[in-house]
Design a protein around this motif. Structure first.
Motif, mmCIF file in Angstrom:
data_model
loop_
_atom_site.group_PDB
_atom_site.id
_atom_site.type_symbol
_atom_site.label_atom_id
_atom_site.label_comp_id
_atom_site.label_asym_id
_atom_site.label_seq_id
_atom_site.Cartn_x
_atom_site.Cartn_y
_atom_site.Cartn_z
ATOM 1 N N ARG A 15 -4.075 0.763 2.550
ATOM 2 C CA ARG A 15 -2.746 0.755 1.957
ATOM 3 C C ARG A 15 -2.048 2.084 2.261
ATOM 4 O O ARG A 15 -2.712 3.100 2.487
ATOM 5 C CB ARG A 15 -2.823 0.543 0.448
ATOM 6 C CG ARG A 15 -3.517 -0.757 0.028
ATOM 7 C CD ARG A 15 -2.805 -1.994 0.556
ATOM 8 N NE ARG A 15 -1.490 -2.129 -0.012
ATOM 9 C CZ ARG A 15 -1.207 -2.883 -1.074
ATOM 10 N NH1 ARG A 15 -2.165 -3.574 -1.666
ATOM 11 N NH2 ARG A 15 0.026 -2.983 -1.524
ATOM 12 N N SER B 214 -1.164 3.482 -2.218
ATOM 13 C CA SER B 214 -2.002 3.191 -3.390
ATOM 14 C C SER B 214 -2.836 4.416 -3.754
ATOM 15 O O SER B 214 -4.069 4.400 -3.716
ATOM 16 C CB SER B 214 -2.895 1.975 -3.126
ATOM 17 O OG SER B 214 -2.136 0.815 -2.970
ATOM 18 N N TYR C 118 -4.396 5.402 0.775
ATOM 19 C CA TYR C 118 -3.024 5.829 1.047
ATOM 20 C C TYR C 118 -2.972 6.686 2.314
ATOM 21 O O TYR C 118 -3.999 7.176 2.795
ATOM 22 C CB TYR C 118 -2.470 6.612 -0.144
ATOM 23 C CG TYR C 118 -3.166 7.933 -0.410
ATOM 24 C CD1 TYR C 118 -2.605 9.134 0.003
ATOM 25 C CD2 TYR C 118 -4.395 7.984 -1.065
ATOM 26 C CE1 TYR C 118 -3.233 10.351 -0.222
ATOM 27 C CE2 TYR C 118 -5.035 9.195 -1.298
ATOM 28 C CZ TYR C 118 -4.446 10.374 -0.878
ATOM 29 O OH TYR C 118 -5.080 11.573 -1.097
ATOM 30 N N SER D 100 0.555 -5.989 -0.011
ATOM 31 C CA SER D 100 0.094 -6.972 -0.997
ATOM 32 C C SER D 100 0.280 -8.394 -0.493
ATOM 33 O O SER D 100 -0.494 -9.289 -0.837
ATOM 34 C CB SER D 100 0.851 -6.786 -2.317
ATOM 35 O OG SER D 100 0.606 -5.512 -2.860
ATOM 36 N N THR E 164 -6.565 -1.980 -2.866
ATOM 37 C CA THR E 164 -6.561 -2.138 -4.329
ATOM 38 C C THR E 164 -6.442 -3.612 -4.689
ATOM 39 O O THR E 164 -5.586 -4.011 -5.470
ATOM 40 C CB THR E 164 -5.381 -1.355 -4.944
ATOM 41 O OG1 THR E 164 -4.158 -1.758 -4.290
ATOM 42 C CG2 THR E 164 -5.556 0.141 -4.789
ATOM 43 N N HIS F 15 4.012 -0.169 -3.382
ATOM 44 C CA HIS F 15 3.950 0.513 -4.672
ATOM 45 C C HIS F 15 4.895 1.707 -4.750
ATOM 46 O O HIS F 15 5.473 1.985 -5.806
ATOM 47 C CB HIS F 15 2.508 0.952 -4.968
ATOM 48 C CG HIS F 15 1.538 -0.181 -5.014
ATOM 49 N ND1 HIS F 15 1.819 -1.364 -5.662
ATOM 50 C CD2 HIS F 15 0.295 -0.329 -4.492
ATOM 51 C CE1 HIS F 15 0.784 -2.188 -5.542
ATOM 52 N NE2 HIS F 15 -0.146 -1.575 -4.842
ATOM 53 N N ILE G 270 -2.706 3.227 -9.885
ATOM 54 C CA ILE G 270 -1.522 3.308 -9.024
ATOM 55 C C ILE G 270 -0.366 3.949 -9.781
ATOM 56 O O ILE G 270 0.361 4.792 -9.243
ATOM 57 C CB ILE G 270 -1.150 1.915 -8.494
ATOM 58 C CG1 ILE G 270 -2.245 1.416 -7.545
ATOM 59 C CG2 ILE G 270 0.206 1.935 -7.792
ATOM 60 C CD1 ILE G 270 -2.101 -0.025 -7.132
#
Length: 304
Positions: free
Chosen positions: A44, A47, A52, A92, A110, A184, A205
Motif C-alpha cells: 500500500r 497505510s 506505505y 482497496s 492492511t 487512505h 491507519i
C-alpha cells in the motif's frame, strides 16, 4: 507468558508442512519464484505504519518487513542464493483481483480476513488484530456514533468501514452522508480539509495518518469500537502449498521472538521518512494472535 511453550506445537506442525512442500514441489507460486528468481509483493502507498511508501518507489512498514522475512525464509527453503522482490502498489479496490490473477504473489498491506474475501483468496496466520474506530477534529465535539447524524463521514473506496458503522447497534436512526477517498491519505485529506466531519477506518491507519499530519494535536480517535478485525497477509486461494510455506515462516518468526521487536520498531519508535511516532500500544488481541497462531476470519472475532 511463555511464547515458546505456547507455539511449540505450531512450530512442529509448520516444520512438517515445509518438509511436505519441499518433497512435493506442487506449488505454482513456489515454482514461479524459483524459476524466475523473483517475487511480486503487493504493498500500500499510505497505510502507515503497516505498509506505505517512503519515497522514490521504496516501501516499508510492519507488514512489509514481515513479508520480507517470510520471503527470505522461502528463498532459503528453495535453495536460492538470491531473490528479487518486485513491489506492486495496490489499492482497496484492486488488491483481491491482483492476487487472484497472479499479478501479486503475496499481498502485504492492511486487508481484513473475512468470510466473503476468503471465497476468492487465502489468508496467512494473523499477526495484527485491528479495531475500527472514528477520527475527528479535536475541536469537533464529536465523541460517539450518535453525534454523526447529519455529518459527512469519509472512508476509503473498497473498504468495509462505513458498512460496519451502519451496522453498529448505536447507529440506529443516525443518518450521515458518505464521502470517499481513493486511498487512505485521500480520505484523511477529506477530514483535514473540512470536506468530511469524520474518517472511519482501522485504528492503526487513523493513528498513522494523524501522526503524519501537519498538526497531530488537531485530531483525535473517538467513539465505540466498530469491529475487531484480523488483518492478514493475502495469498492465492488455489495454492495451499504456498500458504503453508508462508504460515511456516510466520511460525518461525514468532518462535524466534521477533514480534515484540517489530511492534516496538513500527508502532512505538520514530519511523521513516519523517521520523514520526504512531504511538499505538500493543493490544491484548494482537498479543493473543501471536501466542495462538490462526487464520480465523473477522466473523469469528465478532461473535457475541
Amino acid at each position: 507468558m511463555n511464547y515458546k511453550n505456547l507455539i511449540s506445537s505450531s512450530v512442529l506442525a509448520a516444520s512438517f508442512l515445509v518438509g511436505a512442500i519441499d518433497a512435493n514441489a506442487a506449488s505454482q507460486t513456489l515454482d514461479k519464484i524459483k524459476s524466475s528468481g523473483a517475487v511480486t509483493m503487493g504493498v500500500r502507498e499510505s497505510s502507515i505504519p503497516m505498509s506505505y511508501t517512503t519515497g522514490d518507489s521504496r516501501f516499508d512498514g510492519y507488514h512489509v518487513e514481515i513479508c520480507r522475512m517470510i520471503l527470505g525464509d522461502i528463498k532459503d527453503k528453495l535453495g536460492m542464493s538470491t531473490l528479487r522482490i518486485n513491489y506492486q502498489p495496490v489499492t482497496s479496490q484492486n488488491r483481491v483481483p491482483l492476487v487472484q490473477n497472479g499479478t501479486v504473489d503475496i499481498e502485504c498491506g492492511t486487508t481484513t480476513n473475512n468470510v466473503n474475501r476468503a471465497k476468492d483468496v487465502g489468508f496467512a496466520y494473523t499477526l495484527y488484530v485491528e479495531e475500527v474506530r472514528i477520527a475527528v477534529k479535536a475541536n469537533s465535539g464529536i465523541t460517539s456514533i450518535s453525534q454523526l447524524a447529519g455529518k459527512k463521514v469519509a472512508t476509503t473506496t473498497g473498504t468495509t468501514s462505513v458498512q460496519l458503522l451502519r451496522k453498529h447497534e448505536k447507529a440506529n436512526g443516525v443518518n450521515f452522508e458518505e464521502v470517499y477517498g481513493k486511498d487512505h491519505a485521500d480520505s484523511f485529506l477529506l477530514l483535514e480539509s473540512g470536506r468530511a466531519d469524520a474518517f472511519v477506518m482501522d485504528g492503526s491507519i487513523l493513528a498513522g495518518n494523524i501522526a503524519n499530519s501537519k498538526n497531530p494535536k488537531d485530531y483525535k480517535i473517538v467513539g465505540e469500537v466498530l469491529s475487531t478485525e484480523p488483518i492478514a497477509i493475502m495469498v492465492r486461494k488455489d495454492d495451499p502449498e504456498f500458504k503453508a510455506a508462508v504460515d511456516a515462516a510466520i511460525t518461525k518468526i514468532v518462535a524466534n521472538g521477533n514480534m515484540p521487536k517489530l511492534w516496538n520498531k513500527w508502532f512505538l519508535s520514530p519511523i521513516p521518512p519523517k521520523n514520526i511516532v504512531v504511538g499505538l500500544a500493543l493490544s491484548p488481541a494482537t498479543k493473543n494472535a501471536w501466542a495462538n497462531l490462526n487464520d480465523k476470519p473477522a466473523e469469528d472475532y465478532n461473535k457475541k
